[in-house]
Design a protein around this motif. Structure first.
Motif, mmCIF file in Angstrom:
data_model
loop_
_atom_site.group_PDB
_atom_site.id
_atom_site.type_symbol
_atom_site.label_atom_id
_atom_site.label_comp_id
_atom_site.label_asym_id
_atom_site.label_seq_id
_atom_site.Cartn_x
_atom_site.Cartn_y
_atom_site.Cartn_z
ATOM 1 N N ILE A 1 0.855 -1.186 0.000
ATOM 2 C CA ILE A 1 0.000 0.000 0.000
ATOM 3 C C ILE A 1 0.891 1.236 0.000
ATOM 4 O O ILE A 1 1.770 1.379 0.860
ATOM 5 C CB ILE A 1 -0.942 0.020 1.220
ATOM 6 N N VAL A 2 0.669 2.112 -0.976
ATOM 7 C CA VAL A 2 1.432 3.359 -1.071
ATOM 8 C C VAL A 2 0.458 4.507 -0.813
ATOM 9 O O VAL A 2 -0.349 4.862 -1.668
ATOM 10 C CB VAL A 2 2.088 3.515 -2.459
ATOM 11 N N GLU A 3 0.542 5.078 0.370
ATOM 12 C CA GLU A 3 -0.421 6.098 0.813
ATOM 13 C C GLU A 3 0.240 6.937 1.897
ATOM 14 O O GLU A 3 0.779 6.388 2.868
ATOM 15 C CB GLU A 3 -1.690 5.410 1.342
ATOM 16 N N ASP A 4 0.206 8.266 1.729
ATOM 17 C CA ASP A 4 0.933 9.119 2.667
ATOM 18 C C ASP A 4 0.152 9.467 3.929
ATOM 19 O O ASP A 4 0.724 9.992 4.888
ATOM 20 C CB ASP A 4 1.419 10.397 1.977
ATOM 21 N N HIS A 5 -1.140 9.212 3.954
ATOM 22 C CA HIS A 5 -1.919 9.430 5.173
ATOM 23 C C HIS A 5 -1.955 8.128 5.978
ATOM 24 O O HIS A 5 -2.548 7.134 5.547
ATOM 25 C CB HIS A 5 -3.328 9.895 4.831
ATOM 26 N N GLN A 6 -1.316 8.149 7.134
ATOM 27 C CA GLN A 6 -1.128 6.915 7.906
ATOM 28 C C GLN A 6 -2.449 6.260 8.275
ATOM 29 O O GLN A 6 -2.592 5.038 8.195
ATOM 30 C CB GLN A 6 -0.316 7.201 9.173
ATOM 31 N N VAL A 7 -3.428 7.057 8.692
ATOM 32 C CA VAL A 7 -4.716 6.484 9.100
ATOM 33 C C VAL A 7 -5.378 5.773 7.925
ATOM 34 O O VAL A 7 -5.929 4.673 8.070
ATOM 35 C CB VAL A 7 -5.642 7.579 9.671
ATOM 36 N N GLU B 1 -3.410 2.523 7.141
ATOM 37 C CA GLU B 1 -3.691 1.458 8.107
ATOM 38 C C GLU B 1 -5.110 0.929 7.939
ATOM 39 O O GLU B 1 -5.357 -0.273 8.108
ATOM 40 C CB GLU B 1 -3.461 1.983 9.515
ATOM 41 N N GLY B 2 -6.046 1.805 7.599
ATOM 42 C CA GLY B 2 -7.411 1.354 7.368
ATOM 43 C C GLY B 2 -7.508 0.442 6.161
ATOM 44 O O GLY B 2 -8.200 -0.588 6.198
ATOM 45 N N LEU B 3 -6.789 0.800 5.089
ATOM 46 C CA LEU B 3 -6.775 -0.051 3.904
ATOM 47 C C LEU B 3 -6.135 -1.399 4.206
ATOM 48 O O LEU B 3 -6.601 -2.450 3.745
ATOM 49 C CB LEU B 3 -6.011 0.641 2.769
ATOM 50 N N ALA B 4 -5.055 -1.373 4.987
ATOM 51 C CA ALA B 4 -4.389 -2.632 5.339
ATOM 52 C C ALA B 4 -5.328 -3.537 6.135
ATOM 53 O O ALA B 4 -5.427 -4.745 5.866
ATOM 54 C CB ALA B 4 -3.123 -2.340 6.141
ATOM 55 N N ALA B 5 -6.028 -2.952 7.081
ATOM 56 C CA ALA B 5 -6.963 -3.748 7.875
ATOM 57 C C ALA B 5 -8.073 -4.313 7.003
ATOM 58 O O ALA B 5 -8.469 -5.483 7.149
ATOM 59 C CB ALA B 5 -7.556 -2.887 8.994
ATOM 60 N N LEU B 6 -8.554 -3.496 6.078
ATOM 61 C CA LEU B 6 -9.627 -3.923 5.177
ATOM 62 C C LEU B 6 -9.179 -5.095 4.306
ATOM 63 O O LEU B 6 -9.873 -6.114 4.189
ATOM 64 C CB LEU B 6 -10.049 -2.732 4.314
ATOM 65 N N LEU B 7 -8.011 -4.945 3.689
ATOM 66 C CA LEU B 7 -7.541 -5.991 2.769
ATOM 67 C C LEU B 7 -7.164 -7.260 3.516
ATOM 68 O O LEU B 7 -7.358 -8.376 3.011
ATOM 69 C CB LEU B 7 -6.356 -5.478 1.952
ATOM 70 N N ASN B 8 -6.641 -7.107 4.715
ATOM 71 C CA ASN B 8 -6.236 -8.290 5.482
ATOM 72 C C ASN B 8 -7.428 -9.106 5.978
ATOM 73 O O ASN B 8 -7.264 -10.231 6.461
ATOM 74 C CB ASN B 8 -5.354 -7.883 6.664
ATOM 75 N N GLU B 9 -8.628 -8.548 5.881
ATOM 76 C CA GLU B 9 -9.824 -9.324 6.211
ATOM 77 C C GLU B 9 -10.105 -10.402 5.175
ATOM 78 O O GLU B 9 -10.871 -11.331 5.433
ATOM 79 C CB GLU B 9 -11.038 -8.388 6.314
ATOM 80 N N HIS B 10 -9.482 -10.267 3.999
ATOM 81 C CA HIS B 10 -9.697 -11.226 2.913
ATOM 82 C C HIS B 10 -8.544 -12.231 2.912
ATOM 83 O O HIS B 10 -7.381 -11.848 2.745
ATOM 84 C CB HIS B 10 -9.770 -10.496 1.571
ATOM 85 N N PRO B 11 -8.821 -13.509 3.111
ATOM 86 C CA PRO B 11 -7.744 -14.497 3.260
ATOM 87 C C PRO B 11 -6.850 -14.621 2.033
ATOM 88 O O PRO B 11 -5.703 -15.075 2.159
ATOM 89 C CB PRO B 11 -8.509 -15.803 3.522
ATOM 90 N N ARG C 1 -2.801 -10.336 1.511
ATOM 91 C CA ARG C 1 -2.022 -10.060 2.720
ATOM 92 C C ARG C 1 -1.155 -8.833 2.482
ATOM 93 O O ARG C 1 -0.307 -8.823 1.578
ATOM 94 C CB ARG C 1 -1.139 -11.252 3.088
ATOM 95 N N VAL C 2 -1.385 -7.799 3.238
ATOM 96 C CA VAL C 2 -0.577 -6.577 3.134
ATOM 97 C C VAL C 2 0.766 -6.832 3.796
ATOM 98 O O VAL C 2 0.830 -7.164 4.994
ATOM 99 C CB VAL C 2 -1.296 -5.382 3.790
ATOM 100 N N VAL C 3 1.838 -6.704 3.029
ATOM 101 C CA VAL C 3 3.173 -7.015 3.544
ATOM 102 C C VAL C 3 4.027 -5.773 3.749
ATOM 103 O O VAL C 3 5.087 -5.852 4.380
ATOM 104 C CB VAL C 3 3.905 -7.990 2.598
ATOM 105 N N ALA C 4 3.580 -4.619 3.209
ATOM 106 C CA ALA C 4 4.389 -3.413 3.370
ATOM 107 C C ALA C 4 3.531 -2.171 3.135
ATOM 108 O O ALA C 4 2.562 -2.200 2.371
ATOM 109 C CB ALA C 4 5.564 -3.413 2.398
ATOM 110 N N LEU C 5 3.917 -1.085 3.819
ATOM 111 C CA LEU C 5 3.313 0.221 3.620
ATOM 112 C C LEU C 5 4.412 1.196 3.231
ATOM 113 O O LEU C 5 5.534 1.130 3.748
ATOM 114 C CB LEU C 5 2.634 0.719 4.901
#
Length: 223
Positions: free
Chosen positions: A11-17, A20-30, A33-37
């Protein structure tokens, strides 16, 4: 999903919140897997030869550049990575730039979480996620802009060196008599040159000609 490992997501995004929200969203899908920001082009350059990813979900505007530049840095080391842009900017030029950078899709930040996850999955599978009708419209606009640019260049190139001189002096706010004195030519000759350059530029007034020359940003003016 089959027994394959989850798709690895950057995920390439300069707003941390937001990141992190996108990472949490995507990680809900088996299957994801978000491996880096990363929050900048520079961070992508640092990560790109260290962290292997299958797909990057990327904002377009970053603190030190654009998502297109981040994609170029990533693909210099990982040429097969899939790209999905997620941005608030919906302008045609930005979307076209994203597609030219190799994006499989372009989503606006108002998109639902399920849509984002689906776009990421489908991008890895090699699908183009921009609707054909929208893509055709964007390409049509680009062709029209290119045609206009060529027409502008043709009009400016048709000006003689003397007409370019006069146009440059007009841009400095000088009237016909000032121009005649500066160039040591007659007032009548200046008027004749002005008429010709207005006709060539499709302008109805000297002000319009000056504005058009500035909009077209030609280095030949005043040459």
């Amino acid at each position: 999903m089959s027994g394959r490992p989850p798709y690895r997501v950057l995920i390439v995004e300069d707003h941390q919140v937001v990141a992190e929200g996108l990472a949490a969203l995507l990680n809900e899908h088996p299957e994801l897997r978000v491996v880096a920001l990363a929050s900048s082009v520079g961070e992508v350059e640092h990560l790109s030869d260290v962290e292997r990813v299958d797909v990057a979900l990327c904002d377009f505007w970053l603190p030190d550049g654009t998502g297109a530049e981040a994609v170029a840095a990533l693909r210099a080391h990982q040429p097969d990575v899939a790209i999905v842009f997620l941005s608030a900017d919906q302008s045609d030029q930005v979307i076209l730039t994203a597609l030219e950078a190799g994006a499989a899709g372009y989503l606006v930040k108002s998109a639902g979480g399920a849509d984002v996850a689906e776009a990421v999955r489908r991008a890895v599978d090699g699908e183009i996620l921009v609707p054909a009708r929208q893509l055709a419209k964007l390409l049509s606009r680009r062709r029209e802009n290119a045609r206009r640019s060529q027409e502008h260049a043709r009009r400016l190139d048709s000006l003689t060196p003397r007409e370019r001189q006069i146009l440059a002096l007009m841009a400095e706010g000088k009237d016909n008599r000032d121009i005649a004195r500066e160039l040591s030519i007659s007032y009548t000759t200046v008027r004749s040159h002005v008429r010709h350059l207005l006709s060539k530029m499709g302008a109805r007034s000297k002000l319009e000609a000056v504005v058009r020359a500035a909009d077209w940003d030609s280095p030949s003016i005043g040459a």
